[in-house]
Scaffold this active site. Structure first.
Site, mmCIF file in Angstrom:
data_model
loop_
_atom_site.group_PDB
_atom_site.id
_atom_site.type_symbol
_atom_site.label_atom_id
_atom_site.label_comp_id
_atom_site.label_asym_id
_atom_site.label_seq_id
_atom_site.Cartn_x
_atom_site.Cartn_y
_atom_site.Cartn_z
ATOM 1 N N ASP A 119 36.325 46.186 41.984
ATOM 2 C CA ASP A 119 37.373 46.364 40.989
ATOM 3 C C ASP A 119 38.684 46.044 41.675
ATOM 4 O O ASP A 119 38.920 46.449 42.811
ATOM 5 C CB ASP A 119 37.373 47.786 40.425
ATOM 6 N N THR A 120 39.508 45.284 40.972
ATOM 7 C CA THR A 120 40.751 44.780 41.566
ATOM 8 C C THR A 120 41.934 45.136 40.689
ATOM 9 O O THR A 120 41.824 45.150 39.467
ATOM 10 C CB THR A 120 40.654 43.243 41.707
ATOM 11 N N ASN A 135 32.223 37.811 35.842
ATOM 12 C CA ASN A 135 33.323 36.869 36.071
ATOM 13 C C ASN A 135 32.837 35.748 37.009
ATOM 14 O O ASN A 135 32.629 35.973 38.194
ATOM 15 C CB ASN A 135 34.488 37.653 36.694
ATOM 16 N N LYS A 154 42.311 30.750 49.764
ATOM 17 C CA LYS A 154 42.544 32.056 49.130
ATOM 18 C C LYS A 154 41.674 33.129 49.797
ATOM 19 O O LYS A 154 42.156 34.203 50.158
ATOM 20 C CB LYS A 154 42.258 31.982 47.617
ATOM 21 N N HIS A 162 42.855 39.831 49.096
ATOM 22 C CA HIS A 162 42.324 41.188 48.939
ATOM 23 C C HIS A 162 40.793 41.175 48.921
ATOM 24 O O HIS A 162 40.143 41.896 49.661
ATOM 25 C CB HIS A 162 42.872 41.758 47.621
ATOM 26 N N TYR A 189 45.691 36.674 37.581
ATOM 27 C CA TYR A 189 47.115 36.634 37.911
ATOM 28 C C TYR A 189 47.440 35.635 39.028
ATOM 29 O O TYR A 189 48.575 35.601 39.508
ATOM 30 C CB TYR A 189 47.573 38.028 38.367
ATOM 31 N N LYS A 234 34.856 35.218 40.267
ATOM 32 C CA LYS A 234 34.600 36.182 41.351
ATOM 33 C C LYS A 234 33.291 35.839 42.052
ATOM 34 O O LYS A 234 33.191 35.916 43.273
ATOM 35 C CB LYS A 234 34.480 37.599 40.775
HETATM 36 P P1 IMP Z 1 38.634 43.347 37.455
HETATM 37 O O1 IMP Z 1 38.468 43.665 38.883
HETATM 38 O O2 IMP Z 1 37.683 42.282 37.015
HETATM 39 O O3 IMP Z 1 38.622 44.559 36.577
HETATM 40 O O4 IMP Z 1 40.038 42.665 37.326
HETATM 41 C C1 IMP Z 1 41.207 43.307 36.854
HETATM 42 C C2 IMP Z 1 42.238 42.263 36.485
HETATM 43 O O5 IMP Z 1 42.750 41.654 37.659
HETATM 44 C C3 IMP Z 1 41.743 41.122 35.601
HETATM 45 O O6 IMP Z 1 42.796 40.786 34.721
HETATM 46 C C4 IMP Z 1 41.483 40.003 36.574
HETATM 47 O O7 IMP Z 1 41.648 38.735 35.979
HETATM 48 C C5 IMP Z 1 42.547 40.268 37.616
HETATM 49 N N1 IMP Z 1 42.080 39.825 38.926
HETATM 50 C C6 IMP Z 1 41.006 40.299 39.617
HETATM 51 N N2 IMP Z 1 40.890 39.652 40.780
HETATM 52 C C7 IMP Z 1 41.899 38.738 40.819
HETATM 53 C C8 IMP Z 1 42.271 37.754 41.764
HETATM 54 O O8 IMP Z 1 41.658 37.553 42.820
HETATM 55 N N3 IMP Z 1 43.357 37.018 41.449
HETATM 56 C C9 IMP Z 1 44.068 37.198 40.295
HETATM 57 N N4 IMP Z 1 43.747 38.093 39.379
HETATM 58 C C10 IMP Z 1 42.663 38.856 39.636
#
Ligand code: IMP
Length: 191
Positions: free
Chosen positions: A68-69, A9, A171, A176, A150, A12
């Site tokens: 992971d978020t 990503n 931000k 987080h 999001y 990120k």
């Molecule tokens: P992952 O950590 O890449 O698996 O993200 C899980 C989901 O949360 C994905 O749909 C990301 O687009 C969203 N996401 C992760 N980090 C953020 C953020 O900082 N802001 C908004 N959405 C996020």
């Protein structure tokens, strides 16, 4: 110090590079020739973060970290949580995911939510975990066009702007991921 960040990503990557001090160089997956999707099949953010970091270490041999978020919405009992990326289906569309949440919260007064990030680090054969979260609310409609995922529907506490209306630095100061990364940086600086 050079360390691989296990993400495809680019947003990120930008956020994390902006938070790293000059002595720590972040290397992308592209740079090490890893182009495949790294499996993330865990039931928690922590499990997924470790799964990604261990995969990279085992297959490519680099010291690395993975995040992971999840977005946890109180009135949806913590959903979408660990399933945030595919909440509206396997197409992983941010637009569809946001539309689904706005639709589910239509007419709902309690719009409390939080973002949570788990970062798993593998360094010199040892594993560490760093976490960060930010509380806030789901907006009534999308606001702003910066950021990713999001961001347009998340209003951090005490803010009228969404994450998508903030600069990278604004931000990162309260997010987080920013909070988890600062803990990682303190740890790395002490190595
Ligand atoms: P992952 O950590 O890449 O698996 O993200 C899980 C989901 O949360 C994905 O749909 C990301 O687009 C969203 N996401 C992760 N980090 C953020 C953020 O900082 N802001 C908004 N959405 C996020």
């Amino acid at each position: 110090m050079k360390i691989v960040f296990a993400t495809n990503n680019p947003n990120k990557l930008k956020e994390i590079q902006a938070l790293m001090p000059s002595g720590i160089e972040i290397i992308s997956l592209k740079e090490i020739g890893c182009t495949e999707d790294i499996p993330e099949t865990g039931k928690t953010l922590e499990a997924n973060a470790f799964q990604k970091a261990r995969y990279l270490k085992e297959k490519y041999g680099y010291d690395c970290f993975a995040d992971d978020t999840g977005l946890e919405v109180e009135s949806l009992n913590g959903a979408p949580g660990v399933y945030s990326a595919r909440y509206a289906g396997s197409q992983r569309s941010a637009e569809d995911n946001m539309a689904k949440i706005l639709n589910e919260l239509n007419g709902t007064k309690n719009r409390k939510a939080q973002f949570r990030t788990a970062i798993a680090l593998i360094l010199n054969g040892e594993e560490q975990l760093f976490e960060g979260f930010v509380e806030g609310y789901i907006s009534e409609a999308k606001q702003g066009a910066k950021g990713f995922g999001y961001d347009p529907i998340f209003l951090p506490e005490n803010e009228t702007r969404s994450f998508a209306e903030m600069s990278l630095n604004e931000k990162g100061a309260i997010s987080h991921r920013g909070r988890a990364i600062r803990k990682l940086v303190v740890f790395l600086k002490n190595q």
